[in-house]
Design an enzyme around this catalytic site. Structure first.
Site, PDB file in Angstrom:
ATOM      1  N   ASP A  85      46.462  39.283  38.222  1.00 12.75           N
ATOM      2  CA  ASP A  85      45.968  38.942  37.000  1.00 12.75           C
ATOM      3  C   ASP A  85      46.594  39.553  35.787  1.00 12.75           C
ATOM      4  OD1 ASP A  85      44.236  36.990  38.391  1.00 12.75           O
ATOM      5  OD2 ASP A  85      42.325  37.981  37.607  1.00 12.75           O
ATOM      6  N   HIS A 229      46.599  42.877  40.224  1.00 13.80           N
ATOM      7  CA  HIS A 229      46.970  42.876  38.843  1.00 13.80           C
ATOM      8  C   HIS A 229      48.188  43.090  38.959  1.00 13.80           C
ATOM      9  CE1 HIS A 229      42.614  43.213  38.445  1.00 13.80           C
ATOM     10  NE2 HIS A 229      42.661  42.443  37.404  1.00 13.80           N
TER      11      HIS A 229
END
Length: 260
Positions: A85, A229
Site C-alpha cells: 500500500d 507498505h
C-alpha cells in the site's frame, strides 16, 4: 687465517672472511667493485638494506555469489496474496527487484497523488505483471467524506493509474480499512470491489525485518492476504523482510498468487 675476520673499507661497507660451511646461509653476498679480491671475502649487508624479494602477484579468488532465488511456487497448502500500500514511492523499485528475483506477482494499492507524480513506477509495476489497484487519492478517512467526495477520491485515482499506462483498477482498498455503505456504493459504481486484508504486518510502525516476516509466517493460511507498505518512510524494513517471507511461505507449501 682464522675462521672469520673483518675489514672495513669505508664507514658504510664492511667485509668479512668466512670459511665456515654456513656461509651460504648467512645472508651475505659476493664482493663487487672496490672490494678485496681474495677468495672467501664477502660483503656484510645489514638486514635493513638487503634487497627484498619482489612481491608475489596477487591472486584473486572468484567472487562468492549468493545462490539464485528459488522460483518454485507449488500450491500444496493454498494461495497467499502479497500486497503493498501507499506507493508508488522510493522503495517500490527495490520491492519490484525482490519480487522479480523470486518470480512473484503481487498487488500494489496506489494512491492517486503518488501515481500521478510517478507514472514511470506505475508502468514498471504493471510491466512486471503485478496488479495496480486503487487506494484513494490522498489516503483520507473516507467515512468522514460525502458521497461526492468519496467518488472524486476514487475516480481521480483510477484515472491517474490509467493515464500512467496500467489497466483501469478493479479493486479498491479503503485507507485504514475504513468503509461503509457509501464508500462501497461509490466503489461499485466505478467498477471496483472493496477488499481488505487478513494479515497486517504493521511494517509502517518501524518493526524489524524479522518481526515482519514472523508475523506473516506464523499466521499464513490458505487464502491469506498480507498487508505491507512500499510507500512509507520505514518501508526499508519491508524490503529486507520480503525474501524471508517468500521463501518461508514456499517452504511451508504456500504459493504466492494474484487475486482471482
Amino acid at each position: 687465517m682464522p675462521e672469520r675476520s673483518s675489514w672495513t673499507t669505508s664507514p658504510s661497507r664492511t667485509w668479512i672472511y668466512d670459511r665456515s660451511p654456513t656461509l651460504s646461509r648467512t645472508g651475505l653476498r659476493a664482493p663487487r667493485h672496490g672490494r678485496p679480491r681474495a677468495a672467501g671475502w664477502q660483503e656484510l649487508v645489514p638486514e635493513r638494506t638487503r634487497p627484498r624479494a619482489p612481491p608475489k602477484p596477487a591472486t584473486s579468488s572468484p567472487p562468492r555469489c549468493s545462490p539464485p532465488a528459488s522460483t518454485a511456487n507449488r500450491c500444496e497448502r493454498g494461495r497467499v496474496e502479497l500486497t503493498f500500500d501507499d506507493g508508488p514511492d522510493v522503495y517500490t523499485p527495490q520491492i519490484l527487484e525482490v519480487l522479480r528475483a523470486h518470480d512473484v506477482r503481487a498487488v500494489f494499492y496506489v494512491t492517486g497523488e503518488k501515481a500521478a507524480a510517478r507514472p514511470d513506477l506505475v508502468r514498471a509495476i504493471a510491466a512486471d505483471g503485478h496488479r495496480v489497484e486503487n487506494h484513494s487519492w490522498n489516503h483520507p478517512y473516507l467515512t468522514d467524506l460525502s458521497a461526492a467526495q468519496v467518488r472524486e477520491q476514487l475516480a481521480n485515482t483510477s484515472a491517474a493509474v490509467a493515464d500512467a499506462g496500467a489497466p483501469l483498477p478493479t479493486l479498491f482498498r479503503p485507507p485504514f480499512g475504513a468503509t461503509d455503505a457509501t464508500v462501497e456504493a461509490q466503489a461499485r459504481a466505478l467498477g471496483m470491489r472493496v477488499v481488505r486484508w487478513t494479515i497486517d504486518t504493521h511494517d509502517w510502525r518501524g518493526r524489524r525485518p524479522d518481526e515482519i516476516a514472523a508475523t506473516v509466517l506464523t499466521r499464513a493460511e490458505p487464502g491469506a492476504v498480507v498487508l505491507m507498505h512500499d510507500g512509507v518512510a520505514r518501508s526499508a524494513a519491508t524490503v529486507r523482510a520480503l525474501p524471508t517471507i517468500i521463501r518461508g511461505l514456499r517452504n511451508r507449501g504456500f504459493c504466492t498468487a494474484l487475486p482471482g
